[in-house]
Design an enzyme around this catalytic site. Sequence first.
Site, PDB file in Angstrom:
ATOM      1  N   CYS A  86       0.831  -1.204   0.000  1.00 37.81           N
ATOM      2  CA  CYS A  86       0.000   0.000   0.000  1.00 37.81           C
ATOM      3  C   CYS A  86       0.874   1.266   0.000  1.00 37.81           C
ATOM      4  O   CYS A  86       1.539   1.550  -0.968  1.00 37.81           O
ATOM      5  CB  CYS A  86      -0.976  -0.048   1.173  1.00 37.81           C
ATOM      6  N   HIS A 194      -3.546  -5.672   1.003  1.00 37.02           N
ATOM      7  CA  HIS A 194      -2.896  -5.941   2.288  1.00 37.02           C
ATOM      8  C   HIS A 194      -2.945  -7.424   2.666  1.00 37.02           C
ATOM      9  O   HIS A 194      -3.896  -7.853   3.325  1.00 37.02           O
ATOM     10  CB  HIS A 194      -3.619  -5.159   3.395  1.00 37.02           C
ATOM     11  N   GLU A 196      -1.354  -8.745   4.998  1.00 36.82           N
ATOM     12  CA  GLU A 196      -1.262  -8.840   6.468  1.00 36.82           C
ATOM     13  C   GLU A 196      -2.629  -8.685   7.139  1.00 36.82           C
ATOM     14  O   GLU A 196      -2.745  -8.877   8.343  1.00 36.82           O
ATOM     15  CB  GLU A 196      -0.262  -7.799   7.001  1.00 36.82           C
TER      16      GLU A 196
END
Lengths: 220, 80
Positions: A86, A194, A196
Amino acid sequence: MKPAVIVFPASNCDRDIAVALEQATGKPPAMVWHGDTTLPETDFIVLPGGFSYGDYLRSGAMAAKSPIMRDVIEKAKAGTPVLGVCNGFQILCEAGLLPGALLRNAELNFVCRTVTLKVENSQSMFTSGFEKGQYVDFPVAHHDGNYFADDETLNRLEGDGRVAFRYLDNPNGSARDIAGILNDAGNVLGLMPHPERMISPLLGGLDGTAFFKGLAGAAA
Amino acid sequence: MKAKITITLKDGVLDPQGKAIERALKGLGFDGVFDVRQGKEIELKLDETDEAAARAKAEEMCRKLLANPVMENYAIEITA
């Protein structure tokens, strides 16, 4: 794997990525303040998501000139793997480690939802947890994720297999549905979604876990 | 000396903000408006007395930080 996560003013996914890395490697990564000038001993550098410097001037522009970035750029050029998610992707472009730029989303909306990506290249260390052609779900949350590069650069990226991930349903107007790209040497990956944020059934799935496990396996 | 730096998107780079402004202008009844592009202007003061030196410094700032050559052009105006 000894990862280091760079923390910029207004990074906000640094903790999330630390949790994901710890889940995959069994130990917490080093957290490195952007104002430091040298990295600790590391074999994997992460530029996390967020809104470094409030996205002032251009997203990632100021962070790309942070003191620590000199060492990051030097290590990346020497072959140390670098992942930018990002805002981290925006910083990698602004730092010149990846070609192109991330423009304002085509529809001007801040896009915040889970998107489906197609894995275009499973040969890189970053995508070794996946099969080529596999679909994975990662969340996106950005205002400036519209990947732009001139046609020559886009052709080269596609021709060299450097498009790592593509959107199935393009959320931001990115050229050729590009969600993530590799550098020439294959040791730098920038992606807007993302991984994560997809590391537990509670968060909606485990595609991110596969991403980080693949990484840790490839780095070991 | 003062430097006024105007940064604009290159031709062919999508400018959704310019498009939104264009739609709003048309909504206000301004017909015949087209190709609206939004840029930015940065003003700064330099402790230089020589115009060429001031321009060279502003150029370097544009190259290193103020503009991104992938998507932007810049123009520099130096005044006393």
